[in-house]
Write a protein that holds these residues in place. Structure first.
Motif, mmCIF file in Angstrom:
data_model
loop_
_atom_site.group_PDB
_atom_site.id
_atom_site.type_symbol
_atom_site.label_atom_id
_atom_site.label_comp_id
_atom_site.label_asym_id
_atom_site.label_seq_id
_atom_site.Cartn_x
_atom_site.Cartn_y
_atom_site.Cartn_z
ATOM 1 N N VAL A 1 28.664 50.134 57.467
ATOM 2 C CA VAL A 1 27.518 50.860 58.004
ATOM 3 C C VAL A 1 27.424 50.535 59.487
ATOM 4 C CG1 VAL A 1 25.008 51.088 57.935
ATOM 5 C CG2 VAL A 1 26.285 50.760 55.800
ATOM 6 N N GLU A 2 27.321 51.574 60.315
ATOM 7 C CA GLU A 2 27.133 51.358 61.749
ATOM 8 C C GLU A 2 25.653 51.505 62.072
ATOM 9 O OE1 GLU A 2 28.605 52.996 66.107
ATOM 10 O OE2 GLU A 2 29.661 53.621 64.297
ATOM 11 N N ARG A 3 25.095 50.439 62.639
ATOM 12 C CA ARG A 3 23.676 50.470 63.015
ATOM 13 C C ARG A 3 23.489 51.300 64.278
ATOM 14 N NH1 ARG A 3 22.264 44.173 62.774
ATOM 15 N NH2 ARG A 3 22.212 44.632 64.975
ATOM 16 N N GLU A 4 22.240 51.593 64.593
ATOM 17 C CA GLU A 4 21.937 52.383 65.783
ATOM 18 C C GLU A 4 22.435 51.726 67.069
ATOM 19 O OE1 GLU A 4 17.809 53.397 65.990
ATOM 20 O OE2 GLU A 4 17.843 54.431 64.062
ATOM 21 N N ASP A 5 22.473 50.373 67.079
ATOM 22 C CA ASP A 5 22.936 49.659 68.274
ATOM 23 C C ASP A 5 24.458 49.531 68.324
ATOM 24 O OD1 ASP A 5 23.468 47.743 66.350
ATOM 25 O OD2 ASP A 5 22.059 46.264 67.125
ATOM 26 N N GLY A 6 25.159 50.169 67.373
ATOM 27 C CA GLY A 6 26.615 50.144 67.360
ATOM 28 C C GLY A 6 27.226 48.984 66.589
ATOM 29 N N GLU A 7 26.411 48.030 66.174
ATOM 30 C CA GLU A 7 26.912 46.891 65.397
ATOM 31 C C GLU A 7 27.332 47.358 64.000
ATOM 32 O OE1 GLU A 7 27.308 43.597 66.142
ATOM 33 O OE2 GLU A 7 26.691 43.927 68.208
ATOM 34 N N LEU A 8 28.406 46.765 63.509
ATOM 35 C CA LEU A 8 28.871 47.090 62.168
ATOM 36 C C LEU A 8 28.327 46.096 61.155
ATOM 37 C CD1 LEU A 8 32.606 48.046 62.725
ATOM 38 C CD2 LEU A 8 30.691 49.569 62.238
ATOM 39 N N GLU A 9 28.030 46.603 59.971
ATOM 40 C CA GLU A 9 27.591 45.777 58.861
ATOM 41 C C GLU A 9 28.392 46.201 57.634
ATOM 42 O OE1 GLU A 9 22.952 44.941 59.487
ATOM 43 O OE2 GLU A 9 23.392 46.980 58.868
ATOM 44 N N ILE A 10 28.452 45.303 56.673
ATOM 45 C CA ILE A 10 29.036 45.656 55.382
ATOM 46 C C ILE A 10 27.939 45.518 54.336
ATOM 47 C CG2 ILE A 10 30.734 45.053 53.630
ATOM 48 C CD1 ILE A 10 32.533 44.084 55.934
ATOM 49 N N VAL A 11 27.764 46.557 53.556
ATOM 50 C CA VAL A 11 26.807 46.553 52.452
ATOM 51 C C VAL A 11 27.621 46.548 51.160
ATOM 52 C CG1 VAL A 11 24.989 47.845 51.273
ATOM 53 C CG2 VAL A 11 25.051 47.781 53.778
ATOM 54 N N PHE B 1 23.474 53.804 40.655
ATOM 55 C CA PHE B 1 22.489 54.709 41.225
ATOM 56 C C PHE B 1 21.525 53.948 42.138
ATOM 57 C CE2 PHE B 1 18.469 57.179 40.935
ATOM 58 C CZ PHE B 1 18.917 58.314 41.587
ATOM 59 N N ALA B 2 21.093 52.764 41.698
ATOM 60 C CA ALA B 2 20.198 51.950 42.528
ATOM 61 C C ALA B 2 20.900 51.551 43.822
ATOM 62 C CB ALA B 2 19.758 50.703 41.759
ATOM 63 N N GLY B 3 22.175 51.198 43.748
ATOM 64 C CA GLY B 3 22.929 50.838 44.943
ATOM 65 C C GLY B 3 23.046 51.994 45.916
ATOM 66 N N MET B 4 23.286 53.193 45.399
ATOM 67 C CA MET B 4 23.396 54.367 46.266
ATOM 68 C C MET B 4 22.051 54.724 46.883
ATOM 69 S SD MET B 4 26.577 54.998 46.400
ATOM 70 C CE MET B 4 26.700 53.233 46.280
ATOM 71 N N LYS B 5 20.977 54.554 46.108
ATOM 72 C CA LYS B 5 19.635 54.774 46.663
ATOM 73 C C LYS B 5 19.407 53.863 47.863
ATOM 74 C CE LYS B 5 16.166 56.092 43.266
ATOM 75 N NZ LYS B 5 15.133 55.542 42.380
ATOM 76 N N PHE B 6 19.728 52.566 47.686
ATOM 77 C CA PHE B 6 19.547 51.617 48.780
ATOM 78 C C PHE B 6 20.405 52.011 49.973
ATOM 79 C CE2 PHE B 6 21.018 48.092 51.324
ATOM 80 C CZ PHE B 6 19.820 47.587 51.769
ATOM 81 N N LEU B 7 21.657 52.323 49.740
ATOM 82 C CA LEU B 7 22.572 52.647 50.837
ATOM 83 C C LEU B 7 22.078 53.844 51.625
ATOM 84 C CD1 LEU B 7 25.214 51.638 52.062
ATOM 85 C CD2 LEU B 7 26.407 53.266 50.609
ATOM 86 N N GLN B 8 21.632 54.885 50.948
ATOM 87 C CA GLN B 8 21.107 56.055 51.653
ATOM 88 C C GLN B 8 19.861 55.700 52.451
ATOM 89 O OE1 GLN B 8 20.929 58.882 48.358
ATOM 90 N NE2 GLN B 8 22.520 60.059 49.374
ATOM 91 N N TRP B 9 18.988 54.911 51.869
ATOM 92 C CA TRP B 9 17.781 54.491 52.583
ATOM 93 C C TRP B 9 18.163 53.638 53.799
ATOM 94 C CZ3 TRP B 9 16.015 49.450 53.334
ATOM 95 C CH2 TRP B 9 14.770 49.349 53.948
ATOM 96 N N TYR B 10 19.078 52.711 53.610
ATOM 97 C CA TYR B 10 19.463 51.775 54.668
ATOM 98 C C TYR B 10 20.151 52.492 55.825
ATOM 99 C CZ TYR B 10 20.920 47.248 56.559
ATOM 100 O OH TYR B 10 21.079 46.143 57.349
ATOM 101 N N GLU B 11 20.928 53.503 55.505
ATOM 102 C CA GLU B 11 21.606 54.270 56.553
ATOM 103 C C GLU B 11 20.670 55.265 57.221
ATOM 104 O OE1 GLU B 11 24.883 55.856 54.217
ATOM 105 O OE2 GLU B 11 26.260 54.566 55.339
ATOM 106 N N TYR C 1 12.182 45.089 46.759
ATOM 107 C CA TYR C 1 11.343 45.711 47.788
ATOM 108 C C TYR C 1 12.137 46.056 49.035
ATOM 109 C CZ TYR C 1 7.584 44.042 44.827
ATOM 110 O OH TYR C 1 6.752 43.810 43.750
ATOM 111 N N PHE C 2 13.449 45.959 48.934
ATOM 112 C CA PHE C 2 14.373 46.221 50.041
ATOM 113 C C PHE C 2 14.152 45.274 51.207
ATOM 114 C CE2 PHE C 2 15.521 50.931 49.074
ATOM 115 C CZ PHE C 2 16.034 50.546 47.856
#
Length: 156
Positions: free
Chosen positions: A33-43, A50-60, A102-103
């Protein structure tokens, strides 16, 4: 569930998807996942896909509409049913975090960490100086819910 292990040098996950005690197909569990500041993260997601995909979409920051839920609320409201079983890790230059229902990101201060159904076996392997990849391989030998190809990523 799965096995995911991180030692702050690399993160490794199996690729087995399991449904109702049956191995079903290969699944992606590590996401860059690339954050707005350009930093890379791994999720990394384990457990209910389904819960994991929900989180990923929210996080991105993607819009997510769950057809089963009239609206998706964030502030102090659970986004999942209590029955959802999931573990999510976020790894970035600031540290390693486990995500709660609660994310909220909770910092992991240990040198290495594992989540999922094979976590206990993987942690034992890590204490014996295994790499995350080796720890997941070992968990595959004894955990019914860990299997398939082991995928490894580094934080670039």
């Amino acid at each position: 569930m799965t096995t995911i292990v991180c030692d702050r040098n690399e993160i490794a996950a199996d690729s087995q998807e399991t449904y109702d005690n049956t191995k079903t197909f290969s699944s992606k569990k590590l996401f860059r996942v690339e954050r707005e500041d350009g930093e890379l993260e791994i999720v990394a997601t384990a457990g209910d896909s389904f819960a994991g995909m929900k989180f990923l979409q929210w996080y991105e920051g993607s819009e997510f509409q769950d057809p089963c839920t009239p609206e998706l609320q964030i502030n102090d409201t659970l986004l999942f049913d209590w029955d959802d079983d999931f573990h999510i890790l976020v790894w970035n230059k600031q540290g390693l975090y486990e995500v709660n229902r609660y994310f909220k990101l909770i910092e992991v201060r240990e040198k290495f960490h594992a989540v999922g159904s094979g976590a206990a076996v993987a942690l034992g392997a890590m204490h014996m100086k295994a790499t995350p990849t080796e720890a997941v391989q070992i968990a595959k030998k004894v955990d019914l819910y860990t299997g398939g190809k082991v995928i490894t990523m580094e934080l670039c």
